[in-house]
Design a protein around this motif. Structure first.
Motif, PDB file in Angstrom:
ATOM      1  N   MET A 163       9.935 -12.913   9.736  1.00 31.77           N
ATOM      2  CA  MET A 163       8.848 -12.013   9.346  1.00 31.77           C
ATOM      3  C   MET A 163       8.999 -10.650  10.007  1.00 31.77           C
ATOM      4  N   ALA A 164       9.490 -10.625  11.240  1.00 38.19           N
ATOM      5  CA  ALA A 164       9.705  -9.351  11.923  1.00 38.19           C
ATOM      6  C   ALA A 164      10.747  -8.509  11.188  1.00 38.19           C
ATOM      7  N   VAL A 165      11.849  -9.141  10.801  1.00 33.19           N
ATOM      8  CA  VAL A 165      12.896  -8.420  10.079  1.00 33.19           C
ATOM      9  C   VAL A 165      12.372  -7.938   8.729  1.00 33.19           C
ATOM     10  N   ALA A 166      11.579  -8.761   8.054  1.00 36.00           N
ATOM     11  CA  ALA A 166      11.015  -8.367   6.757  1.00 36.00           C
ATOM     12  C   ALA A 166      10.129  -7.130   6.916  1.00 36.00           C
ATOM     13  N   GLU A 167       9.290  -7.095   7.952  1.00 36.87           N
ATOM     14  CA  GLU A 167       8.407  -5.940   8.143  1.00 36.87           C
ATOM     15  C   GLU A 167       9.188  -4.707   8.572  1.00 36.87           C
ATOM     16  N   LEU A 168      10.262  -4.893   9.323  1.00 38.05           N
ATOM     17  CA  LEU A 168      11.101  -3.750   9.701  1.00 38.05           C
ATOM     18  C   LEU A 168      11.766  -3.153   8.468  1.00 38.05           C
ATOM     19  N   ALA A 170      10.747  -3.331   5.449  1.00 38.15           N
ATOM     20  CA  ALA A 170       9.720  -2.728   4.591  1.00 38.15           C
ATOM     21  C   ALA A 170       9.091  -1.493   5.223  1.00 38.15           C
ATOM     22  N   LYS A 171       9.567  -1.125   6.435  1.00 44.18           N
ATOM     23  CA  LYS A 171       9.081   0.047   7.168  1.00 44.18           C
ATOM     24  C   LYS A 171       7.603  -0.067   7.527  1.00 44.18           C
ATOM     25  N   LEU A 172       7.121  -1.303   7.680  1.00 42.49           N
ATOM     26  CA  LEU A 172       5.763  -1.512   8.163  1.00 42.49           C
ATOM     27  C   LEU A 172       5.693  -1.378   9.672  1.00 42.49           C
ATOM     28  N   VAL A 173       6.824  -1.589  10.342  1.00 45.15           N
ATOM     29  CA  VAL A 173       6.949  -1.337  11.778  1.00 45.15           C
ATOM     30  C   VAL A 173       8.259  -0.593  11.988  1.00 45.15           C
ATOM     31  N   MET A 237       8.142  -6.100  30.320  1.00 47.54           N
ATOM     32  CA  MET A 237       7.144  -5.549  29.402  1.00 47.54           C
ATOM     33  C   MET A 237       6.005  -4.849  30.146  1.00 47.54           C
ATOM     34  N   ARG A 238       5.897  -5.071  31.423  1.00 47.10           N
ATOM     35  CA  ARG A 238       4.754  -4.552  32.177  1.00 47.10           C
ATOM     36  C   ARG A 238       4.687  -3.024  32.104  1.00 47.10           C
ATOM     37  N   GLY A 239       3.488  -2.501  31.888  1.00 45.58           N
ATOM     38  CA  GLY A 239       3.260  -1.063  31.883  1.00 45.58           C
ATOM     39  C   GLY A 239       3.549  -0.366  30.561  1.00 45.58           C
ATOM     40  N   ARG A 240       4.040  -1.093  29.555  1.00 42.52           N
ATOM     41  CA  ARG A 240       4.389  -0.465  28.283  1.00 42.52           C
ATOM     42  C   ARG A 240       3.231  -0.532  27.295  1.00 42.52           C
ATOM     43  N   THR A 241       3.192   0.427  26.375  1.00 41.89           N
ATOM     44  CA  THR A 241       2.291   0.383  25.226  1.00 41.89           C
ATOM     45  C   THR A 241       3.167   0.360  23.982  1.00 41.89           C
ATOM     46  N   LEU A 242       3.015  -0.655  23.153  1.00 40.12           N
ATOM     47  CA  LEU A 242       3.929  -0.887  22.040  1.00 40.12           C
ATOM     48  C   LEU A 242       3.265  -0.498  20.724  1.00 40.12           C
ATOM     49  N   ASN A 243       3.617   0.673  20.224  1.00 37.35           N
ATOM     50  CA  ASN A 243       3.097   1.153  18.950  1.00 37.35           C
ATOM     51  C   ASN A 243       4.105   0.889  17.837  1.00 37.35           C
ATOM     52  N   SER A 244       3.585   0.630  16.635  1.00 40.82           N
ATOM     53  CA  SER A 244       4.417   0.403  15.452  1.00 40.82           C
ATOM     54  C   SER A 244       5.547  -0.581  15.751  1.00 40.82           C
ATOM     55  N   ALA A 245       5.185  -1.700  16.343  1.00 42.53           N
ATOM     56  CA  ALA A 245       6.185  -2.686  16.753  1.00 42.53           C
ATOM     57  C   ALA A 245       5.759  -4.082  16.315  1.00 42.53           C
ATOM     58  N   PHE A 246       6.746  -4.911  16.031  1.00 42.93           N
ATOM     59  CA  PHE A 246       6.532  -6.332  15.793  1.00 42.93           C
ATOM     60  C   PHE A 246       7.033  -7.028  17.055  1.00 42.93           C
ATOM     61  N   SER A 271       0.715  -2.307  15.255  1.00 43.75           N
ATOM     62  CA  SER A 271       1.619  -3.323  15.796  1.00 43.75           C
ATOM     63  C   SER A 271       1.112  -4.724  15.481  1.00 43.75           C
ATOM     64  N   LYS A 272       2.013  -5.669  15.598  1.00 48.02           N
ATOM     65  CA  LYS A 272       1.717  -7.067  15.316  1.00 48.02           C
ATOM     66  C   LYS A 272       2.395  -7.904  16.386  1.00 48.02           C
TER      67      LYS A 272
END
Length: 356
Positions: A163-168, A170-173, A237-246, A271-272
């Motif tokens: 599903m992650a690859v599909a959304e990538l 499709a440019k959803l993330v 992952m600590r301290g990060r903010t993940l925008n437009s990411a799966f 993000s998802k």
């Protein structure tokens, strides 16, 4: 009465000895017998053993003889198998056993319900093989955060990556981030050579394997080099903010409560997140401290979060894997009084917090 009318107990069906035999002609609509019946009619033998009927193939029909309820179940089964063969052109022993389980419980078979669920973005379309997987794919599509708990072999990681690859594509993330906690399954990381990335890479190998199935190796390496796909230990992952990411957190049963809170609060705009784990394979020193166990309880009722619980029915590895899981569950149930128990939900196959 023929011996084949006395199968192992089947849920939802009465014992054949309690019913008078009946006969039914089941049309197979010109389906290829080599596909529908299996090599040397091995599938017919499996159906006879599971449902307790005698089956005879004759032209474009199958004659089913046995107790009425079992004969009716056989008719429902062949309706489902014919639909599956028409759609896919094949019939595997794995699908047959799954359909038999559904039909034996009084259902109509899974074929009609599985056709709509899939991830179209991979090199080949990835589709749900069980109803539990269908629930899982739909939850990922409909919710921003999905928690999936289930035993080994149910496709938790594989379907999330698909599903992650599909959304990538499709440019959803704009990127995919896959994380795992670096917790040993009874071994020690310390003696392994190399830096921390070299030490944890073996624990991330299942994620690499899933990605290899989704896209050519060269493209995958290119996307990893330019940062579009990241595969990292959870601690990074600590301290990060993940925008437009799966974002996928795998093996989440080995997270602490603090790590789960840290991960779930990284999610940014557009993000998802998908969190997967198996509460029967906790490698923490104190299994009751698993962060996954806690979040499954405290996040109930929050809008935008989906929860899916898979069972041994959803196992898509070798057919013995499901039997092994059931055997361990029986053993653990019999010995539960002598050791602490986890809070794995066992009274339902799937549960969701819907946006209602």
């Amino acid at each position: 009465m023929p011996p084949s009318w006395r199968p192992s107990p089947v849920s939802g069906l009465r014992h054949p000895a309690l019913s008078k035999p009946s006969q039914r002609l089941i049309p197979i609509n010109g389906a290829d017998p080599r596909v529908l019946f299996g090599r040397h009619s091995v599938f017919l033998s499996l159906i006879e053993a599971r449902l307790g009927v005698n089956l005879t193939a004759r032209g474009d029909e199958v004659i089913a003889v046995g107790p009425p309820e079992q004969v009716e179940a056989a008719a429902r089964l062949f309706t489902d198998l014919l639909s599956h063969v028409e759609k896919t052109g094949e019939l595997s022993e794995r699908y047959l056993n799954y359909a038999l389980t559904i039909v034996a419980d009084g259902g109509e078979g899974p074929s009609g319900q599985l056709e709509t669920a899939g991830a179209p973005g991979a090199r080949q379309r990835i589709t749900a093989k069980t109803l539990g997987q269908k629930e899982y794919l739909e939850a990922i599509e409909n919710f921003d955060i999905t928690l999936c708990v289930g035993p080994a072999g149910t496709g938790k990681t594989y379907l999330a990556v698909a599903m992650a690859v599909a959304e990538l594509k499709a440019k959803l993330v704009s990127r995919i981030i896959l994380a795992r906690p670096a917790v040993e399954a009874g071994e020690s990381l310390g003696f392994l050579p190399g830096d921390i990335r070299a030490k944890v890479d073996p624990y991330l190998r299942p994620v690499y394997d899933a990605l290899y199935d989704m896209m050519p190796m060269e493209k995958m390496h290119h996307l990893m080099e330019n940062g579009t796909i990241e595969i990292v230990p959870l601690a990074f992952m600590r301290g990060r903010t993940l925008n437009s990411a799966f974002v996928i957190l795998d093996e989440a049963q080995n997270t602490t409560v603090g790590q789960m809170k840290m991960f779930l609060t990284r999610l940014g705009e557009r993000s998802k997140a998908v969190v997967t784990g198996d509460l029967t394979q906790i490698d923490l020193v104190n299994p009751e401290s698993s962060g996954l166990t806690l979040v499954c309880e405290i996040l109930k009722g929050i809008k935008g979060i989906g929860m899916v619980y898979l069972t041994e029915r959803d196992v898509v590895r070798h057919k013995l894997v499901g039997a092994i899981i059931r055997a361990f569950e029986r053993y653990e149930g019999e010995n539960a009084a002598s050791r602490p128990t986890n809070n794995r939900p066992r009274d339902q196959r799937t549960a969701r917090n819907r946006n209602e």
